[in-house]
Design an enzyme around this catalytic site. Structure first.
Site, PDB file in Angstrom:
ATOM      1  N   GLN A  58      58.915  20.598  59.434  1.00 32.00           N
ATOM      2  CA  GLN A  58      59.018  21.123  60.792  1.00 32.00           C
ATOM      3  C   GLN A  58      59.388  20.000  61.752  1.00 32.00           C
ATOM      4  O   GLN A  58      58.905  18.881  61.628  1.00 32.00           O
ATOM      5  CB  GLN A  58      57.665  21.729  61.186  1.00 32.00           C
ATOM      6  CG  GLN A  58      57.735  22.674  62.357  1.00 32.00           C
ATOM      7  CD  GLN A  58      56.477  23.547  62.447  1.00 32.00           C
ATOM      8  OE1 GLN A  58      55.759  23.704  61.473  1.00 32.00           O
ATOM      9  NE2 GLN A  58      56.237  24.110  63.592  1.00 32.00           N
ATOM     10  N   LEU A  86      56.027  21.066  55.127  1.00 31.21           N
ATOM     11  CA  LEU A  86      56.769  22.302  54.837  1.00 31.21           C
ATOM     12  C   LEU A  86      57.838  22.067  53.767  1.00 31.21           C
ATOM     13  O   LEU A  86      58.085  22.915  52.910  1.00 31.21           O
ATOM     14  CB  LEU A  86      57.429  22.804  56.127  1.00 31.21           C
ATOM     15  CG  LEU A  86      58.612  23.777  55.981  1.00 31.21           C
ATOM     16  CD1 LEU A  86      58.119  25.134  55.535  1.00 31.21           C
ATOM     17  CD2 LEU A  86      59.390  23.871  57.274  1.00 31.21           C
ATOM     18  N   ARG A 129      52.783  30.981  55.520  1.00 26.61           N
ATOM     19  CA  ARG A 129      52.270  29.686  55.967  1.00 26.61           C
ATOM     20  C   ARG A 129      52.403  29.548  57.484  1.00 26.61           C
ATOM     21  O   ARG A 129      51.467  29.138  58.175  1.00 26.61           O
ATOM     22  CB  ARG A 129      53.064  28.578  55.257  1.00 26.61           C
ATOM     23  CG  ARG A 129      52.639  27.147  55.545  1.00 26.61           C
ATOM     24  CD  ARG A 129      53.598  26.205  54.809  1.00 26.61           C
ATOM     25  NE  ARG A 129      53.145  24.824  54.775  1.00 26.61           N
ATOM     26  CZ  ARG A 129      53.398  23.922  55.708  1.00 26.61           C
ATOM     27  NH1 ARG A 129      54.109  24.251  56.774  1.00 26.61           N
ATOM     28  NH2 ARG A 129      52.960  22.670  55.578  1.00 26.61           N
ATOM     29  N   HIS A 148      47.435  19.578  59.025  1.00 29.44           N
ATOM     30  CA  HIS A 148      46.924  18.619  58.037  1.00 29.44           C
ATOM     31  C   HIS A 148      45.595  17.993  58.485  1.00 29.44           C
ATOM     32  O   HIS A 148      45.400  16.782  58.378  1.00 29.44           O
ATOM     33  CB  HIS A 148      47.985  17.554  57.721  1.00 29.44           C
ATOM     34  CG  HIS A 148      49.238  18.147  57.170  1.00 29.44           C
ATOM     35  ND1 HIS A 148      49.300  18.676  55.892  1.00 29.44           N
ATOM     36  CD2 HIS A 148      50.460  18.368  57.733  1.00 29.44           C
ATOM     37  CE1 HIS A 148      50.517  19.172  55.698  1.00 29.44           C
ATOM     38  NE2 HIS A 148      51.230  19.002  56.791  1.00 29.44           N
ATOM     39  N   GLN A 186      47.163  21.473  50.632  1.00 29.86           N
ATOM     40  CA  GLN A 186      48.064  20.653  51.445  1.00 29.86           C
ATOM     41  C   GLN A 186      47.822  20.794  52.949  1.00 29.86           C
ATOM     42  O   GLN A 186      47.909  19.826  53.697  1.00 29.86           O
ATOM     43  CB  GLN A 186      49.521  21.008  51.109  1.00 29.86           C
ATOM     44  CG  GLN A 186      50.536  20.026  51.659  1.00 29.86           C
ATOM     45  CD  GLN A 186      51.779  20.721  52.191  1.00 29.86           C
ATOM     46  OE1 GLN A 186      51.694  21.650  52.989  1.00 29.86           O
ATOM     47  NE2 GLN A 186      52.928  20.280  51.747  1.00 29.86           N
TER      48      GLN A 186
END
Length: 293
Positions: A9, A89, A113, A195, A244
């Site tokens: 992204q 991503l 996602r 994250h 992740q």
């Protein structure tokens, strides 16, 4: 050995993918298929939309994924990766490129996602910040010393680490890191704390979708963000992908490991040149370029 790397992204740009669509019937078919799977004409936004429209979460992630994966498909027989990796991503793009996921399943997971991350972002005020010019350990120790949630999120290249967490905790970390000598500690224009532990609701939602998806044997190893090591077992790839969203992206470590394992040439597949820029800061001894049709 030739390694292919896939951006995440932030790599999107207005007009992205139009050249692929105009030059390739394979690209046309895949873009039209994507419109049907997503339930809206993402091609209209990619080819003719504004930067603001492209920034919408439900658009950004599928758009970057589609540009990367369709470009890889259009390359045809010249696309022969010996190892792959994707930044955040981009790991899903890499998994389609090395045969672990089908195009359709990859796109569905990317869409899921994006929606799950958007929902998680709306639960509380959170953000990310780029920290330039400090050792990783100093940034990690500073984050650990702050009362709120703030963690190292993206190890992009030596001297560039992105932190992620609760808005006030990230702001406090930035101030302390500047005092400790950071050249820059700046809040990024992102929707939330990617994250980090704050993505747990999104991780749970995405994990269920990943669990229900078939993962096949890869044609070459994928260096996953979570482990920064070569993975070929579909069950292990699936497990790493599930965690992740709440784990840091070990990009610097992944690239260094790929070089250690024999990579001499890196090709970025997708929009922009972000990863090529990071490559030059990680190791100038290997070549890096962008894929072109």
């Amino acid at each position: 050995m030739k390694a292919y790397i896939f951006p995440g992204q932030g790599a999107q740009f207005t007009g992205m993918g139009l050249d692929l669509y105009e030059q390739s019937t394979i690209a046309q078919e895949l873009f039209e298929q994507a419109n049907k799977i997503l339930g809206f004409a993402i091609t209209d936004i990619m080819f003719e939309g504004t930067a603001e429209q492209l920034k919408e979460t439900k658009v950004t992630q599928p758009a970057v994924f589609l540009h990367s994966v369709i470009l890889a498909k259009v390359l045809g027989d010249s696309f022969q990766p010996e190892m792959v990796a994707g930044h955040s991503l981009g790991e899903l793009s890499a998994l389609v490129a090395n045969g672990v996921l089908t195009f359709e399943d990859g796109l569905r997971l990317v869409s899921k996602r994006a929606m799950a991350m958007q929902k998680a972002c709306e639960l509380q005020a959170s953000t990310m910040a780029a920290v330039i010019g400090l050792e990783d350990t100093l940034v990690e120790e500073t984050c650990a010393s702050i009362a709120g949630v703030v963690v190292a999120a993206n190890y992009n290249c030596p001297g560039q680490l992105v932190i992620s967490g609760e808005l006030k905790a990230v702001e406090e970390a930035c101030e302390i890191l500047k005092e400790k000598g950071a050249k820059m500690a700046i809040i990024l224009p992102v929707g939330g704390a990617f994250h980090s532990p704050l993505m747990e609701p999104a991780r749970e939602e995405l994990a269920a979708a990943i669990e229900a998806t078939v993962f096949s044997e890869p044609t070459c190893p994928v260096y996953q963000n979570v482990t920064a090591s070569a993975v070929t077992d579909p069950a292990e790839i699936k497990k790493n992908l599930m965690i992740q969203l709440t784990a840091p992206v070990k990009w610097t470590q992944s690239i260094q490991q790929m070089i250690s394992d024999g990579a001499t040439e890196f090709v970025e597949v997708g929009p922009g040149k972000v990863l090529q820029g990071l490559m030059r800061k990680i190791d100038r001894s290997v070549t890096s370029s962008g894929a072109a049709i």
